[in-house]
Scaffold this active site. Structure first.
Site, PDB file in Angstrom:
ATOM      1  N   TYR A  36       0.831  -1.206   0.000  1.00 37.83           N
ATOM      2  CA  TYR A  36       0.000   0.000   0.000  1.00 37.83           C
ATOM      3  C   TYR A  36       0.865   1.256   0.000  1.00 37.83           C
ATOM      4  CZ  TYR A  36      -2.614   3.846   2.082  1.00 37.83           C
ATOM      5  OH  TYR A  36      -3.139   5.081   2.357  1.00 37.83           O
ATOM      6  N   PRO A  89       0.849  15.195   3.069  1.00 34.92           N
ATOM      7  CA  PRO A  89      -0.320  14.531   3.656  1.00 34.92           C
ATOM      8  C   PRO A  89      -0.306  13.043   3.345  1.00 34.92           C
ATOM      9  CG  PRO A  89      -0.953  15.760   1.689  1.00 34.92           C
ATOM     10  CD  PRO A  89       0.486  16.092   1.960  1.00 34.92           C
ATOM     11  N   ILE A  90      -0.297  12.242   4.382  1.00 37.25           N
ATOM     12  CA  ILE A  90      -0.210  10.784   4.245  1.00 37.25           C
ATOM     13  C   ILE A  90      -1.363  10.185   5.037  1.00 37.25           C
ATOM     14  CG2 ILE A  90       1.222   8.736   4.584  1.00 37.25           C
ATOM     15  CD1 ILE A  90       3.619  10.777   4.865  1.00 37.25           C
ATOM     16  N   ALA A  91      -2.174   9.396   4.374  1.00 31.08           N
ATOM     17  CA  ALA A  91      -3.358   8.829   5.015  1.00 31.08           C
ATOM     18  C   ALA A  91      -2.984   7.713   5.991  1.00 31.08           C
ATOM     19  CB  ALA A  91      -4.317   8.297   3.957  1.00 31.08           C
ATOM     20  N   GLN A 138      -5.037  19.179   4.812  1.00 31.81           N
ATOM     21  CA  GLN A 138      -5.348  18.771   3.447  1.00 31.81           C
ATOM     22  C   GLN A 138      -6.832  18.475   3.285  1.00 31.81           C
ATOM     23  OE1 GLN A 138      -5.205  14.847   2.590  1.00 31.81           O
ATOM     24  NE2 GLN A 138      -4.801  14.961   0.397  1.00 31.81           N
ATOM     25  N   LYS A 241      -2.622  21.218  -4.662  1.00 31.00           N
ATOM     26  CA  LYS A 241      -1.691  20.099  -4.831  1.00 31.00           C
ATOM     27  C   LYS A 241      -2.186  19.165  -5.934  1.00 31.00           C
ATOM     28  CE  LYS A 241       0.456  16.347  -2.143  1.00 31.00           C
ATOM     29  NZ  LYS A 241       0.079  15.226  -3.002  1.00 31.00           N
ATOM     30  N   HIS A 265       1.011  12.690  -7.488  1.00 32.49           N
ATOM     31  CA  HIS A 265       0.499  11.878  -6.377  1.00 32.49           C
ATOM     32  C   HIS A 265       1.419  10.672  -6.113  1.00 32.49           C
ATOM     33  CE1 HIS A 265      -3.408  11.961  -4.101  1.00 32.49           C
ATOM     34  NE2 HIS A 265      -2.899  10.838  -3.621  1.00 32.49           N
ATOM     35  N   ASP A 296       6.391  17.384  -5.053  1.00 34.77           N
ATOM     36  CA  ASP A 296       6.572  16.086  -4.405  1.00 34.77           C
ATOM     37  C   ASP A 296       6.640  15.017  -5.470  1.00 34.77           C
ATOM     38  OD1 ASP A 296       3.997  15.294  -5.190  1.00 34.77           O
ATOM     39  OD2 ASP A 296       3.123  15.558  -3.208  1.00 34.77           O
ATOM     40  N   ARG A 320       6.717   9.201   1.393  1.00 36.26           N
ATOM     41  CA  ARG A 320       7.030   7.833   1.798  1.00 36.26           C
ATOM     42  C   ARG A 320       8.179   7.724   2.797  1.00 36.26           C
ATOM     43  NH1 ARG A 320       5.508   7.237  -3.834  1.00 36.26           N
ATOM     44  NH2 ARG A 320       3.839   5.691  -4.129  1.00 36.26           N
TER      45      ARG A 320
END
Length: 376
Positions: A36, A89-91, A138, A241, A265, A296, A320
């Site tokens: 993921y 922003p990282i879910a 975000q 973004k 993305h 990014d 990441r």
């Protein structure tokens, strides 16, 4: 099982580069969660192109500059940062460590870099604001506009300093690794900003619970008119973004945004889209100094940050690698990754003859064919 729950603590001092952290984190993360994190959409052509473009770019150093000291401090959007980096922003960061977003927010605050709270955060923005750092929030465009307004007001009340609007997800890209695994969030990880509104965890074979959730909540009809509505309903500066096209960059600037993020993305949306680095120079040339340009997708080292700034960016968003650090040791692991990135960038600046981030933007770049890169 969370990473790190059944393996001994890692010796962070043995990790001497941001890139090394990836390999160490892979062995501490469940296979489905790792896929993921690292996967892209489709055949992952764009995912690979992000690294290929960065690796192929050369920066021409300056010599005899007479510099003995350097400062990495800069302004990002309307705030100060100790280096030209923000945490992307990282879910669902609790996938990588039980402390999740709290660990990252604390490490970012200590490092002095902005932390972008994901709409799909597994920790409420108010708890993250208590960490004391610079927060941006975000947004994806939601079908429920009243919920959008509620989130905007919460972000303002929590002290967030900017709204980052992700515009590149009218639909989620087909992330084949997740589809093959039928990736499902564990019971203790959810998007808390949605309250009880959650996609079912019972999905058909070949499905993805995250894809199901976003399809249910996100509005694919998001348009420039909606962006104007958002600007009229918040006092916070807007960061858009997901820009790759020069005309879209100009239109965002015309809408009065404070900054744009050149982004594909992380290779997770349109497979076959260009690398962020390849389109960055044209976007920078299309805008004046009233709009900052961030980037990014593929940033993995201080040298990568140097390259991005040499092409005209004002800063980067780091994605990441933050999760690698989180999987390695929670707050300490993230802090170590951010410290390594700082040291790598400082060293790259010294070797390139640069005293501050603005001077990096004056460097020349070369492509493999020795053609002037970027705006030079």
């Amino acid at each position: 099982m969370h990473p790190g729950s059944a393996v001994p603590p890692v010796d962070l001092s043995s990790i001497v580069s941001v890139a090394q952290a990836e390999g160490e984190a892979a062995g501490r993360t469940p296979a489905d969660v790792w896929d993921y994190l690292v996967g892209g959409s489709g055949q992952e052509v764009t995912l690979g192109a992000n690294r290929t473009a960065l690796d192929a770019l050369a920066v021409v150093p300056r010599v005899l500059t007479g510099l003995s000291e350097r400062s990495l401090h800069c302004r990002l959007v309307d705030g100060e940062a100790r280096m030209p980096v923000a945490v992307a922003p990282i879910a669902y960061q609790k996938l990588f460590h039980p402390h999740g977003e709290l660990a990252v927010a604390r490490a970012a605050a200590v490092a002095g870099v902005p932390y972008v709270v994901s709409l799909l955060s597994s920790t409420p923005m108010e708890e993250l604001a208590a960490c004391g750092g610079s927060l941006w929030f975000q947004l994806y465009w939601l079908k429920d506009r009243s919920r959008m307004l509620d989130l905007i007001r919460r972000a303002e009340a929590a002290g967030c300093e900017a709204l980052v609007v992700s515009v590149d997800m009218p639909a989620m890209g087909r992330r084949l690794r997740d589809l093959r695994r039928g990736f499902t969030l564990p019971a203790d990880v959810r998007a808390v900003h949605f309250g009880e509104q959650q996609a079912s965890r019972d999905i058909a074979a070949g499905g993805s619970s995250i894809a199901s959730h976003t399809a249910m909540a996100f509005d694919p009809s998001f348009s420039w008119a909606d962006l104007a509505w958002l600007a009229a309903h918040t006092r916070l500066p807007l960061v858009v973004k997901g820009i790759l096209d020069v005309d879209d960059a100009r239109q965002a600037a015309h809408a009065g945004v404070a900054a744009i993020v050149v982004s594909n993305h992380g290779g997770r949306q349109l497979d076959g889209a260009p690398s962020s680095v390849d389109v960055l120079p044209a976007v920078v040339d299309a805008l004046d100094d009233s709009v900052q340009v961030l980037i990014d997708s593929g940033i993995r080292s201080g040298s990568d940050v140097l390259k991005a700034l040499a092409l005209g960016a004002h800063g980067v968003l780091l994605g990441r690698p933050v999760c690698w650090g989180l999987a390695l040791g929670g707050e300490s692991g993230v802090a170590h990754v951010l410290s390594l990135l700082h040291d790598e960038l400082d060293n790259a600046m010294a070797l390139a003859g640069c005293g501050d981030p603005s001077s990096i933007r004056q460097l020349r770049t070369l492509t493999p064919a020795a053609r002037p890169g970027g705006r030079r």
